[in-house]
Write an enzyme that holds these catalytic residues in place. Sequence first.
Site, PDB file in Angstrom:
ATOM      1  N   GLY A  54      46.770 -21.906  54.513  1.00 18.93           N
ATOM      2  CA  GLY A  54      45.342 -21.639  54.337  1.00 18.93           C
ATOM      3  C   GLY A  54      44.749 -22.781  53.533  1.00 18.93           C
ATOM      4  O   GLY A  54      45.481 -23.512  52.856  1.00 18.93           O
ATOM      5  N   CYS A  81      53.444 -23.070  53.414  1.00 19.89           N
ATOM      6  CA  CYS A  81      52.388 -23.853  52.769  1.00 19.89           C
ATOM      7  C   CYS A  81      51.632 -23.001  51.749  1.00 19.89           C
ATOM      8  O   CYS A  81      52.207 -22.570  50.755  1.00 19.89           O
ATOM      9  CB  CYS A  81      51.489 -24.473  53.832  1.00 19.89           C
ATOM     10  N   TYR A  82      50.351 -22.700  52.002  1.00 15.71           N
ATOM     11  CA  TYR A  82      49.616 -21.834  51.069  1.00 15.71           C
ATOM     12  C   TYR A  82      50.368 -20.512  50.879  1.00 15.71           C
ATOM     13  O   TYR A  82      50.400 -19.949  49.777  1.00 15.71           O
ATOM     14  CB  TYR A  82      48.210 -21.557  51.616  1.00 15.71           C
ATOM     15  N   HIS A 167      55.406 -27.364  57.392  1.00 17.05           N
ATOM     16  CA  HIS A 167      55.059 -26.457  58.500  1.00 17.05           C
ATOM     17  C   HIS A 167      56.172 -26.429  59.547  1.00 17.05           C
ATOM     18  O   HIS A 167      56.222 -27.303  60.409  1.00 17.05           O
ATOM     19  CB  HIS A 167      53.739 -26.903  59.138  1.00 17.05           C
ATOM     20  N   SER A 221      37.341 -11.056  88.371  1.00 16.52           N
ATOM     21  CA  SER A 221      36.551 -12.287  88.486  1.00 16.52           C
ATOM     22  C   SER A 221      37.318 -13.345  89.269  1.00 16.52           C
ATOM     23  O   SER A 221      36.749 -14.339  89.702  1.00 16.52           O
ATOM     24  CB  SER A 221      36.246 -12.830  87.088  1.00 16.52           C
ATOM     25  N   GLY A 222      38.627 -13.155  89.411  1.00  9.63           N
ATOM     26  CA  GLY A 222      39.436 -14.196  90.041  1.00  9.63           C
ATOM     27  C   GLY A 222      40.029 -15.122  88.995  1.00  9.63           C
ATOM     28  O   GLY A 222      40.836 -15.987  89.294  1.00  9.63           O
ATOM     29  N   GLY A 223      39.638 -14.959  87.732  1.00 13.01           N
ATOM     30  CA  GLY A 223      40.245 -15.719  86.644  1.00 13.01           C
ATOM     31  C   GLY A 223      41.614 -15.136  86.328  1.00 13.01           C
ATOM     32  O   GLY A 223      41.987 -14.076  86.834  1.00 13.01           O
ATOM     33  N   VAL A 224      42.360 -15.857  85.476  1.00 14.28           N
ATOM     34  CA  VAL A 224      43.749 -15.459  85.225  1.00 14.28           C
ATOM     35  C   VAL A 224      43.830 -14.051  84.611  1.00 14.28           C
ATOM     36  O   VAL A 224      44.596 -13.200  85.074  1.00 14.28           O
ATOM     37  CB  VAL A 224      44.422 -16.458  84.239  1.00 14.28           C
ATOM     38  N   ASP A 225      43.032 -13.792  83.576  1.00 14.35           N
ATOM     39  CA  ASP A 225      43.203 -12.548  82.833  1.00 14.35           C
ATOM     40  C   ASP A 225      42.892 -11.315  83.675  1.00 14.35           C
ATOM     41  O   ASP A 225      43.677 -10.367  83.709  1.00 14.35           O
ATOM     42  CB  ASP A 225      42.339 -12.547  81.557  1.00 14.35           C
ATOM     43  N   SER A 226      41.744 -11.336  84.357  1.00 12.21           N
ATOM     44  CA  SER A 226      41.425 -10.123  85.121  1.00 12.21           C
ATOM     45  C   SER A 226      42.372  -9.988  86.315  1.00 12.21           C
ATOM     46  O   SER A 226      42.701  -8.864  86.723  1.00 12.21           O
ATOM     47  CB  SER A 226      39.960 -10.099  85.554  1.00 12.21           C
ATOM     48  N   SER A 227      42.862 -11.100  86.849  1.00  7.16           N
ATOM     49  CA  SER A 227      43.797 -11.015  87.982  1.00  7.16           C
ATOM     50  C   SER A 227      45.108 -10.376  87.551  1.00  7.16           C
ATOM     51  O   SER A 227      45.657  -9.518  88.246  1.00  7.16           O
ATOM     52  CB  SER A 227      44.101 -12.412  88.536  1.00  7.16           C
ATOM     53  N   LYS A 365      48.021 -16.138  76.119  1.00 10.92           N
ATOM     54  CA  LYS A 365      47.715 -16.626  77.476  1.00 10.92           C
ATOM     55  C   LYS A 365      48.969 -16.994  78.277  1.00 10.92           C
ATOM     56  O   LYS A 365      49.076 -16.654  79.452  1.00 10.92           O
ATOM     57  CB  LYS A 365      46.801 -17.854  77.357  1.00 10.92           C
TER      58      LYS A 365
END
Length: 509
Positions: A54, A81-82, A167, A221-227, A365
């Site tokens: 942070g 880190c923080y 990190h 919609s034809g996008g990845v998520d809704s498909s 994703k």
Amino acid sequence: MDKILVLDFGGQYDMLIARRVRERGVYAEVVNYDKITAAEIRDRAYTGIIFTGGPNSVYKEGAPSFSREILALGIPILGICYGMQLMSYLAGGKVVNAPEGEYGKVTLCVTDSPLFKGVPRESVAWMSHRDYVAEVPAGFTAVATTDKCPTAAVACEKKKLYGVQFHPEVTHTAFGGRMLENFLFEICGCKKEWNMEGFIETSVETFRKKCAGKKVLLALSGGVDSSVAAALMHRAVGDSLTCVFVDHGLLRKGEGDLVEATFKGKFGMNLIRVNAEDRFLSKLAGVTEPERKRKIIGEEFIRVFEEQGWALGKVDYLCQGTIYPDVIESGKGDASTIKSHHNVGGLPSVIDFEEIVEPLRDLFKDEVREVGLKLGLPPDLVWRQPFPGPGLAVRIIGEITKEKADLLRDADAIFREEVAAGMRGAEPNQFFAVLTDTRSVGVMGDERSYGYVLALRAVTTDDFMTADWTRIPFDVLEKASSRITSEVRGINRVVYDVTSKPPATVEWE
Ligand code: XMP
């Protein structure tokens, strides 16, 4: 199932940490430090906790902090880190500002500690800090150092509390992955139980029970998520699911057919394809202002969807393709980072339904993509680049007509083909064509032409909040340009957009 809590103190790598854990087969979730208490953490039975980094100093007034009780829950903690500074501070150590910070690659020297099993004595790590733990708390020891930092890592082995100043989640830390594995498997004793086959199986079971005898509606919609949401839900509830796909006439070439062939053809789903091109184009006639275009399309989309919903009678559940980053972003309550343009935002209020179901709300994703492939969606659909809800309307500058939409569709398809052929495996994150409203003079076969100027746009980006223009090889640009000007009548000049975001945006409108 074992699960890791990533307690977020405002670091920029919160999601990356969760991803790194999940990639190793352990479920992880991100929760903001002020959205959970120590008692809730105990009740939810986390197997381990990671404190993120942070931008603050622990001794600054109002800096993100947490109840000391967390150290006494008996749950292993890794502070990064923080997160390490905070853990040390809570345990009674002292954190101060160093005369010189450490930024970038450093040589890390480690000692024997379960956290560093299999890590060489010296290796490269990535640092970004100015504060450091100047006095290690009682019961802790320093277990790693760098030239400038005597406490590059601290540990209280007895209580399984560990902190690293560097990190481990970034790839520049050569053995960061190994350290995370040591934390998960050696220290927390996690089992590898998180995988996408298991996820599909459990979700299908859950939604089959939940949706028995119910009617489920999904805006595809034809996008990845809704498909992927559609494919998963269909596996769970079969014919109880109806998908509505609104073709507004401003989609890319072949897109509507691909959606129909996949969902209706291959999966045999109840798919209603609404061909609403005329309706959308007539509403958009004469409109040139970008935000107006967006608004008209958004409103009309809802109207069309609403009509379809009514035609179906009472719907019980509305299924949405919300994914985990959307959930985290909204949980943070930081309006500036929430997506400002959601394709189907506003839908829930217009259809009468009992509940929204979101089968992908736990997935990142790339996990969504993996689920999509495992469910049998075509790779073209699963690996599809983002496409704005208003579609080509914001890529046709000025007034939208069918003729222009067709020109742009053809040119865009050629550009996509050439990029795919010339940059296979290294394609830009998003690339497309824009039809400008400028015409220029050209010469074609001894004749003067007066055609549109087409712009090509390609960006390299992680999050689409900022983006660099992609250095597409000249020969790919050349091939795309010469094919477009010879194959698409009406375009006689092609230009390439070399602007990053900011100052420009990805889309032209
Ligand atoms: P900008 O142009 O804002 O784009 O830099 C960032 C990302 O968002 C997409 N985009 C949209 N997506 N509705 C959407 O669903 C929209 O109105 C919209 N406008 C831009 C854009 O394609 C890029 O991926």
